[in-house]
Each structure stands twice: as structure tokens, then as C-alpha cells.
Design an enzyme around this catalytic site. Structure first.
Site, PDB file in Angstrom:
ATOM      1  N   TYR A  38      47.927  28.953  56.982  1.00 27.54           N
ATOM      2  CA  TYR A  38      47.511  27.819  56.066  1.00 27.54           C
ATOM      3  C   TYR A  38      48.623  26.754  56.517  1.00 27.54           C
ATOM      4  CZ  TYR A  38      45.456  31.486  53.230  1.00 27.54           C
ATOM      5  OH  TYR A  38      44.570  32.461  52.749  1.00 27.54           O
ATOM      6  N   TYR A  64      37.228  31.451  44.843  1.00 26.77           N
ATOM      7  CA  TYR A  64      37.590  31.708  46.355  1.00 26.77           C
ATOM      8  C   TYR A  64      37.886  33.333  46.219  1.00 26.77           C
ATOM      9  CZ  TYR A  64      40.952  31.680  50.164  1.00 26.77           C
ATOM     10  OH  TYR A  64      41.532  31.866  51.370  1.00 26.77           O
ATOM     11  N   ASP A  72      35.630  39.941  40.564  1.00 25.31           N
ATOM     12  CA  ASP A  72      36.737  39.730  41.589  1.00 25.31           C
ATOM     13  C   ASP A  72      38.106  39.740  40.713  1.00 25.31           C
ATOM     14  OD1 ASP A  72      38.703  39.251  43.482  1.00 25.31           O
ATOM     15  OD2 ASP A  72      37.652  37.778  44.693  1.00 25.31           O
ATOM     16  N   LYS A 109      46.242  43.118  45.270  1.00 26.31           N
ATOM     17  CA  LYS A 109      47.441  42.315  44.996  1.00 26.31           C
ATOM     18  C   LYS A 109      48.330  43.205  44.128  1.00 26.31           C
ATOM     19  CE  LYS A 109      45.983  37.663  45.550  1.00 26.31           C
ATOM     20  NZ  LYS A 109      46.666  37.211  46.900  1.00 26.31           N
TER      21      LYS A 109
END
Length: 413
Positions: free
Chosen positions: A12, A140, A234, A263
Site C-alpha cells: 500500500y 473489504y 467475514d 487475524k
């Protein structure tokens, strides 16, 4: 000055004119020590993963023991105790009867597998053509190809790839009666070509920390059931206590057909993710026909070292007061970020669990990141938000310093 970027391509980042990155040397609790001797209080837990803080001794000890025994073995035709134990524990903690666990090595792959499961679920049941996904504005779900296709095509960083990606269906979040009617009509119209709806329950993370209530999540689940469309939750960001319950879906009493986790699964120690399915989804793959099996298998799936870390992380959720800590963080974030609400340029202040976000009309994210670091804080604004997602074990004075730094810098911007 040494050029740290001679051989590195950062994520990014526009490499032509970016600042030299800071070099981390060690971590402990909620602190990142830099190679130059400075220390940063980490406000984002390494992209929302280090929920127990860095270097928790129980996770380190569990990984060290596993490393000496078997750091890795393939999961094709072989299984091992750390994965078997972890799968059983995830099935026990997941909402409802989400009991079939497919391990992968990253969150994006967990979502890819979930979509693959959904499409093949319908194919295996004899329904051809149900191969499209419905996702929500500001959503996202990751950076791999299928995941990019279900991110917001205009508001995410993947807009550049519109012509490359498969065309999916974008919906508005049904936050009220009018938008719920629109979503209902969309599913009624498109159901014969839709495999599943994807949602980030309660908080859309990388899309801007957009938050919706439990009633909205429940409405999505009810409309999916009404139109016989699978629901994929998600929870890669919001799972493992981040929103105040172990899984965000619990707050709406929703049991999705497929659940993605990652995560915080290993407490931020090493990469691991998983896709969980309900029994009837799994049973659609059971057949005398080998072609009806789920043909997916990441090389490092169910990595024993990662599974050991994940089992240790679950131990900590069971033995240490993580959800109580999240509740305390939520209260402190509300108090600490509230002064930002009256600042010029501030559009909104949002808090949910251990997530706090200040949305601005505009901001210079690279400049703010540098200024926070110069003051001793690791905070990474993006888009139009400055946010905090700290470790659940963060000290009260550390969190107070983070919120104070945000208020102070934004008041001068």
C-alpha cells in the site's frame, strides 16, 4: 543514511517518494521498540492481530515447544494433534452448529475458500448458474482476486482493477426499512444467480470502520434465509472479541452458513486463518463422485506451529478476562475520543468494542502517520479515518496517551 528500501517493496505504498520506514527491533506488550532506540505505543495491534499484546509468554512457550517437536507437516493425508484440538475448540466456540473447519494460511484465502464453498455447494446440489456474490458498499474482504471482486468497486483501493475482476453484485447495507426493501427486492430478482451474500458483521474494517447495528445484521440474515441464499460472515477483523463478544454474530443471534476467521486467531504471533461451515454445507460435498470434493489445499494449511499459537491464544481467552478488558477499552475510547467530535473537519466519532475511529472530511494520512510516530505512537490513518484497535491488554495510561495524541494532532490539523 542506509537505504532500507533497496530490495523491499512495501504494501500500500507509492515507492517513488515514500519516507524511509521505521525499523522495528523488538516488541513487548503494546510497545514496539525501534532499532534507533525509540519506543512506540502501538494503537493498532499490528493490523488488528495482537489481541493479547506482543510476546505473550504463554503463546511463546507453546510455539517453542511445538517448534522443537514438529514445526510443519503437510495436511494432505496427514493430520496432527494441534490442528485436531484447534478445530474442535473453534467448533465449540463458533455460533450455532458451525462445526466443519477448513484451515488456510491467510484471511484473504479464508474468504476465497468460503466463496468457493458457496459456489460448489449449489453445483453439487444440481443448481447451475448460482456463481455470483452479493457484498456491501464499503465492504473489504482482502486483496486476492476473488476477494477484490467483492470489495466496494469504487470506494476501495481495488477500483483500478474493475475490468480485470469478475462482476459481482454490490448492495447498500439494509440499515432501515427503505434500504431493507431494496435489498429484499435485489435478492428476489437475482437469487437464481447468487451463491452467497458476504458481510463483515457490525464493523466494515478496511472500508473505513463503518458500523451497523445488530438489527441490520439480523435483517441481512433473515433476508438470506427468505430467499435461500447462503450467508458468509467475514469475521477476520471483528472476531475473537474485537467488537465485545467472542464473535460479532453473537450480538445479533445470527448463525451464518459459512464463517471466516483469521487475524486474532493466533494472537498476532503467526499467520493462520480458517473457514467454518455448517453441517449441511459440508454434507453437499459428500459423494461417491471425487469431483464433488472441495478441491483446495494451501501448502501450509493447518501449520502445526500456527495451530499451537492459536490453541495458546484460545487458552488466554479462557483464562484471562479478555472480554471484560474489551468493555473497559470501549468505555475509555468513548471518553477519550469524544473531544474530537467538535473539532473542525471531524465528520463522526465511532466506537464499538476495542475499535475507535474518527472520520474527517479530509486528511493527509502519510503526514499524520509520521507525526504520530515522531510523538511515540504507532497509529496509521487511512482513507478519511484515524483509528485505534489496540491490544486488549493495553495499559490504561497507554490508551489514554493514544487518544490524547489523536485529539491533540487533529486539533492542530
Amino acid at each position: 543514511m542506509e537505504n532500507l528500501l533497496e530490495h523491499i517493496w512495501l504494501p500500500y505504498t507509492q515507492m517513488l517518494n515514500c519516507r524511509q520506514p521505521l525499523q522495528a527491533a523488538s516488541t513487548s506488550g503494546s510497545v514496539i521498540a525501534l532499532a534507533d532506540g525509540r519506543e512506540l505505543i502501538d494503537g493498532i495491534a499490528s493490523w488488528w492481530t495482537a489481541c493479547h499484546g506482543y510476546n505473550h509468554p504463554h503463546i511463546i512457550a507453546s510455539m517453542r515447544a511445538q517448534l522443537e517437536t514438529m514445526p510443519h507437516v503437510m495436511f494432505g493425508g496427514l493430520v496432527h494433534e494441534p490442528a485436531l484440538r484447534l478445530a474442535a475448540r473453534l467448533a465449540d466456540k463458533a455460533p450455532g452448529d458451525l462445526s466443519k473447519v477448513f484451515f488456510v494460511d491467510s484471511g484473504s484465502v479464508a474468504v476465497e475458500v468460503a466463496m468457493k464453498m458457496a459456489v460448489q455447494y449449489w453445483l453439487n446440489r444440481g443448481f447451475a448458474g448460482r456463481s455470483r456474490m452479493v457484498s456491501f458498499r464499503y465492504g473489504y474482504h482482502g486483496d486476492t482476486m476473488a476477494c477484490m471482486a467483492v470489495c466496494d468497486p469504487d470506494e476501495s483501493m481495488h477500483a483500478l482493477f474493475k475490468d480485470y475482476l469478475p462482476k459481482q453484485i454490490l448492495a447498500e447495507m439494509p440499515v432501515d426499512d427503505a434500504s431493507a426493501q431494496q435489498f429484499d427486492a435485489l435478492l428476489a430478482r437475482e437469487k437464481d444467480q447468487v451463491a452467497a451474500v458476504l458481510i463483515e458483521p457490525l464493523v466494515q474494517g478496511a472500508g473505513g470502520m463503518k458500523m451497523h447495528d445488530a438489527a441490520t445484521l439480523r435483517r441481512v440474515a433473515e433476508l438470506c434465509a427468505k430467499h435461500e441464499v447462503l450467508l458468509i460472515a467475514d469475521e477476520i477483523f471483528v472476531g475473537f472479541g474485537r467488537t465485545g463478544t467472542f464473535f460479532a454474530c453473537e450480538q445479533a443471534g445470527v448463525v451464518p452458513d459459512i464463517l471466516c476467521v483469521g487475524k486474532g486467531l493466533t494472537g498476532g504471533a503467526v499467520t493462520l486463518a480458517a473457514t467454518l461451515a455448517r453441517p449441511y454445507v459440508y454434507e453437499a460435498f459428500l459423494s461417491d463422485d471425487p469431483a464433488k470434493a472441495l478441491m483446495h489445499g494451501p501448502t501450509y494449511m493447518a501449520n502445526p506451529l500456527a495451530c499451537a499459537a492459536a490453541n495458546a491464544s484460545l487458552d488466554l481467552f479462557e483464562t484471562e478476562p479478555r472480554l471484560e478488558q474489551v468493555a473497559a477499552i470501549e468505555a475509555q475510547l468513548r471518553e477519550g475520543l469524544e473531544p474530537c467530535r467538535g473539532l473542525p473537519g471531524v465528520v463522526d466519532v465511532r466506537v464499538k468494542g476495542a475499535i475507535g475511529a474518527v472520520q474527517l472530511a479530509s486528511l493527509d494520512a502519510p503526514r499524520l502517520r509520521h507525526e504520530f510516530a515522531e510523538r511515540g505512537f504507532w497509529i496509521r490513518p487511512f482513507g478519511d479515518i484515524v483509528y485505534l484497535t489496540p491490544a486488549f491488554t493495553i495499559e490504561r495510561d497507554q490508551l489514554a496517551a493514544l487518544t490524547s495524541a489523536i485529539c491533540s494532532l487533529l486539533s492542530r490539523s
